[in-house]
Design a protein around this motif. Structure first.
Motif, mmCIF file in Angstrom:
data_model
loop_
_atom_site.group_PDB
_atom_site.id
_atom_site.type_symbol
_atom_site.label_atom_id
_atom_site.label_comp_id
_atom_site.label_asym_id
_atom_site.label_seq_id
_atom_site.Cartn_x
_atom_site.Cartn_y
_atom_site.Cartn_z
ATOM 1 N N GLU A 538 0.814 -1.219 0.000
ATOM 2 C CA GLU A 538 0.000 0.000 0.000
ATOM 3 C C GLU A 538 0.847 1.268 0.000
ATOM 4 O O GLU A 538 0.384 2.313 -0.476
ATOM 5 C CB GLU A 538 -0.926 0.012 1.222
ATOM 6 C CG GLU A 538 -1.894 -1.170 1.271
ATOM 7 C CD GLU A 538 -2.694 -1.188 2.558
ATOM 8 O OE1 GLU A 538 -2.443 -0.312 3.426
ATOM 9 O OE2 GLU A 538 -3.551 -2.079 2.714
ATOM 10 N N VAL A 539 2.063 1.202 0.540
ATOM 11 C CA VAL A 539 2.921 2.385 0.654
ATOM 12 C C VAL A 539 4.346 1.996 0.278
ATOM 13 O O VAL A 539 4.882 1.000 0.784
ATOM 14 C CB VAL A 539 2.906 2.962 2.086
ATOM 15 C CG1 VAL A 539 3.915 4.100 2.216
ATOM 16 C CG2 VAL A 539 1.520 3.454 2.448
ATOM 17 N N PHE A 540 4.935 2.788 -0.633
ATOM 18 C CA PHE A 540 6.357 2.650 -0.939
ATOM 19 C C PHE A 540 6.957 4.049 -0.946
ATOM 20 O O PHE A 540 6.470 4.944 -1.624
ATOM 21 C CB PHE A 540 6.579 1.978 -2.290
ATOM 22 C CG PHE A 540 8.036 1.822 -2.634
ATOM 23 C CD1 PHE A 540 8.806 0.847 -2.023
ATOM 24 C CD2 PHE A 540 8.645 2.675 -3.546
ATOM 25 C CE1 PHE A 540 10.149 0.705 -2.319
ATOM 26 C CE2 PHE A 540 9.985 2.534 -3.863
ATOM 27 C CZ PHE A 540 10.744 1.549 -3.242
ATOM 28 N N ARG A 541 8.037 4.221 -0.179
ATOM 29 C CA ARG A 541 8.627 5.552 -0.031
ATOM 30 C C ARG A 541 10.143 5.452 -0.011
ATOM 31 O O ARG A 541 10.721 4.634 0.713
ATOM 32 C CB ARG A 541 8.129 6.220 1.252
ATOM 33 C CG ARG A 541 8.685 7.618 1.491
ATOM 34 C CD ARG A 541 8.199 8.176 2.813
ATOM 35 N NE ARG A 541 8.767 9.485 3.104
ATOM 36 C CZ ARG A 541 8.193 10.639 2.809
ATOM 37 N NH1 ARG A 541 7.005 10.644 2.221
ATOM 38 N NH2 ARG A 541 8.775 11.791 3.093
ATOM 39 N N LEU A 542 10.778 6.319 -0.784
ATOM 40 C CA LEU A 542 12.215 6.539 -0.739
ATOM 41 C C LEU A 542 12.424 7.997 -0.348
ATOM 42 O O LEU A 542 11.916 8.902 -1.026
ATOM 43 C CB LEU A 542 12.865 6.280 -2.106
ATOM 44 C CG LEU A 542 12.998 4.827 -2.579
ATOM 45 C CD1 LEU A 542 13.550 4.798 -3.994
ATOM 46 C CD2 LEU A 542 13.921 4.048 -1.663
ATOM 47 N N ASP A 543 13.148 8.236 0.738
ATOM 48 C CA ASP A 543 13.360 9.624 1.136
ATOM 49 C C ASP A 543 14.793 9.840 1.574
ATOM 50 O O ASP A 543 15.576 8.902 1.734
ATOM 51 C CB ASP A 543 12.391 10.043 2.246
ATOM 52 C CG ASP A 543 12.455 9.140 3.466
ATOM 53 O OD1 ASP A 543 13.483 8.463 3.641
ATOM 54 O OD2 ASP A 543 11.485 9.109 4.226
ATOM 55 N N GLU A 544 15.139 11.103 1.732
ATOM 56 C CA GLU A 544 16.469 11.484 2.164
ATOM 57 C C GLU A 544 16.510 11.485 3.681
ATOM 58 O O GLU A 544 15.633 12.057 4.339
ATOM 59 C CB GLU A 544 16.828 12.862 1.612
ATOM 60 C CG GLU A 544 18.287 13.217 1.818
ATOM 61 C CD GLU A 544 18.661 14.499 1.086
ATOM 62 O OE1 GLU A 544 19.683 15.096 1.434
ATOM 63 O OE2 GLU A 544 17.909 14.877 0.168
ATOM 64 N N GLU A 545 17.519 10.866 4.250
ATOM 65 C CA GLU A 545 17.559 10.605 5.687
ATOM 66 C C GLU A 545 17.572 11.881 6.520
ATOM 67 O O GLU A 545 16.892 11.990 7.527
ATOM 68 C CB GLU A 545 18.780 9.762 6.015
ATOM 69 C CG GLU A 545 18.831 9.314 7.458
ATOM 70 C CD GLU A 545 20.006 8.391 7.695
ATOM 71 O OE1 GLU A 545 21.049 8.603 7.069
ATOM 72 O OE2 GLU A 545 19.867 7.451 8.484
#
Length: 572
Positions: A538-545
């Motif tokens: 349902e959720v996929f996220r790539l973010d900057e730490e």
């Protein structure tokens, strides 16, 4: 006069004041006749059924409450409704009679046929500009004089205020009458009241009675959104119905140092409210610079807080705090565990990067048999010292190890227990000095990893020498939520490829800030997420730490680079 029907028709033609006040005093028969529907309609106590007729105002109310029925002429300075006009009504001659809860005027209809809908417009003139509030009062029944009076008088109980009522006869209008109130805000007279208390009825303002469940939900939302105990405390003085839930939130969380505990117990002795029974979360600060707890006060706290759900214990290496801290852990904690069956969470915070004894952790486990969540917030090291027990809370399923080092000793102890505990949630964010701890974590996951449902790791140093992802990702076959931090773009694909769970709902990966957007293999990730293994995602996220900036935001063009994932609606 022996025919009731004939007598009721005759009495309905009597002037309304005499019919209301004198007729019931003639005889019991006449008193009973005044209660018949025909006479009650003539007294405006029952509604007429002819809704098509032109509304006629109640003559007694017109006489007794003239400001509400007088037409306005021109500017608001000439409006009939002012605080002075309210206090000049006949009410002033017999205030006790008018204030009664069962006064007949409160049950009288405003008009016949009855008005059912009222609009209220409040205008405030102030230096920064005028503000206006509008409301519609529709109670699903006819409007009585109590509805009009109780909702209007509080609005004009200010300096420089006035009102008037516009009565609408057009059947096409949505409302039957409109109350317009205007007042001017003056800094020096903001809280000053004009109308005397004797002009307010003893009856409550006509409002709907909300269910206790709805009141609880509203106050819970206020507590979550505002987070200010003083705001919740003000809700407790609104009415008695709001007091229990407001008190629940005010005393729910308690932060204590040594002197605070002594003051609290002194306050409890003088209060008639069961304050200690309302406390659910206690934060005890055994930290440097704060007065130490007296052991007797800690024992009393353990005996009286019977509804605790969570304890947070802040410790450091100060030797002055060792005695009360050890007394609490050794003596008070078992008392709390035996009395508070709802005590399900314990947080052990170390304010300095010191050693945390494994014996202390296992002692907490033994003392709290109903424990479900254990948080270890420390940058220190778990050392295998102290007496270790051979029991583990049966309901403990959520383990947060923070950034602790030496977790290999904790997992080695778990593996040595007669019955291996199965965790559902595990969080561990170690640094670079925790390389030796990964082997014991992998050994535990090999035997009990199938029970993990939520996993939060900083897996930067958990990769094998041949480039394989941490083995725990492969052993967690029923994983639902995965959160990884400090990863590089080159490891995203191996991580996703190494997952074996078919029940994943959420994947969040934080990349190191040195990564570049053009190095993220969007197309390969998109093809991988299209596999049947991720059909429940349902959720996929790539973010900057560092700043939490999502690399999947539309302005980065990910809708074009990952069309399949975008079509599934999983990009966040």
């Amino acid at each position: 006069m022996s025919t009731p029907e004939l007598l009721s028709l005759i009495l309905s033609c009597v002037p309304m004041r005499d019919l209301l006040l004198a007729a019931p005093l003639v005889s019991k028969t006449w008193r009973d006749i005044t209660l018949t529907p025909v006479v009650q309609r003539a007294l405006f106590l029952l509604p007429e059924s002819l809704s098509s007729a032109e509304p006629m105002q109640n003559p007694i109310l017109v006489e007794m409450f003239a400001p509400f029925f007088t037409e306005a002429a021109g500017h608001r300075s000439r409006w009939p409704g002012t605080p002075e006009a309210i206090m000049d009504m006949p009410w002033a001659r017999a205030p006790d009679a008018f204030r009664r809860k069962d006064a007949s005027w409160r049950r009288m209809l405003l008009t016949q046929p009855p008005a059912r809908t009222m609009a209220v417009i409040e205008t405030c003139h102030r230096r920064g500009g005028d503000t206006e509030r509008r409301a519609i009062l529709d109670l699903g029944r006819p409007l009585y004089m109590a509805d009009l009076y109780d909702n209007t008088v509080p609005l004009i109980d200010r300096v420089s205020s006035s009102f008037h009522v516009r009565w609408h006869t057009d059947p096409e209008r949505d409302v039957d009458l409109t109350v317009e109130c205007v007042w001017t805000k003056q800094c020096r007279a903001t809280g000053k009241r004009i109308i005397e208390k004797e002009f307010f009825s003893d009856a409550k303002v006509s409002t709907r009675n909300f269910s206790p469940e709805l009141v609880d939900q509203v106050l819970d939302a206020v507590s979550v959104l505002k987070g200010d105990p003083f705001r919740i405390a003000t809700c407790g003085v609104v009415c008695r119905q709001w007091l229990p839930r407001s008190r629940f939130h005010v005393f729910r969380y308690l932060w204590l140092a040594g002197l605070h505990l002594e003051s609290l117990l002194a306050l409890v002795e003088t209060s008639s409210s069961p304050v200690m029974a309302l406390i659910q979360v206690v934060d005890l600060a055994f930290t440097f610079g704060l007065s130490p707890f007296h052991p007797a006060y800690l024992a009393r706290l353990a005996n009286e807080c019977v509804n605790l759900t969570s304890i947070k214990c802040e410790i450091d290496s100060d030797p002055q705090k060792a005695v009360p801290r050890d007394f609490f852990l050794d003596t008070c904690l078992p008392v709390l565990g035996s009395q508070c069956l709802s005590l399900t969470r314990f947080e052990l915070h170390s304010t300095s990067a010191d050693q945390v004894s494994l014996g202390t952790i296992t002692h907490i486990f033994v003392s709290l048999p109903a424990l479900e969540n254990f948080d270890l917030a420390t940058d220190g090291t778990i050392v295998p010292t102290g007496t270790l027990s051979n029991s583990f809370p049966a309901r403990l399923e959520n383990l947060d190890l923070g950034s602790a080092l030496g977790v290999r000793h904790l997992f080695a102890w778990l593996l040595s227990l007669p019955v291996l505990p199965t965790l559902k949630s595990l969080q561990w964010l170690p640094g670079r000095h925790a390389r030796r701890d990964w082997a014991s974590l992998h050994a535990y996951s090999q035997r009990a990893g199938a029970g993990l449902q939520t996993l939060s790791l900083c897996s930067k140093h958990g990769w094998s020498s041949d480039g394989e992802p941490p083995a725990i990702l492969r052993h967690a076959t029923r994983l639902r939520v995965l959160r990884l931090s400090s990863e590089s773009t080159a490891r995203v694909l191996p991580i996703l490829s190494g997952l074996t769970s078919h029940e994943l709902r959420s994947i969040r990966i934080s990349l190191r800030s040195k990564n570049r957007l053009d190095q993220i293999p969007y197309a390969d990730i998109d093809q991988l997420l299209a596999r049947p293994q991720f059909q429940r995602l349902e959720v996929f996220r790539l973010d900057e730490e560092d700043i939490g900036l999502s690399y999947l935001r539309p302005e980065f063009g990910t809708r074009r680079l990952m069309p399949l994932a975008h079509a599934w609606g999983i990009l966040v």
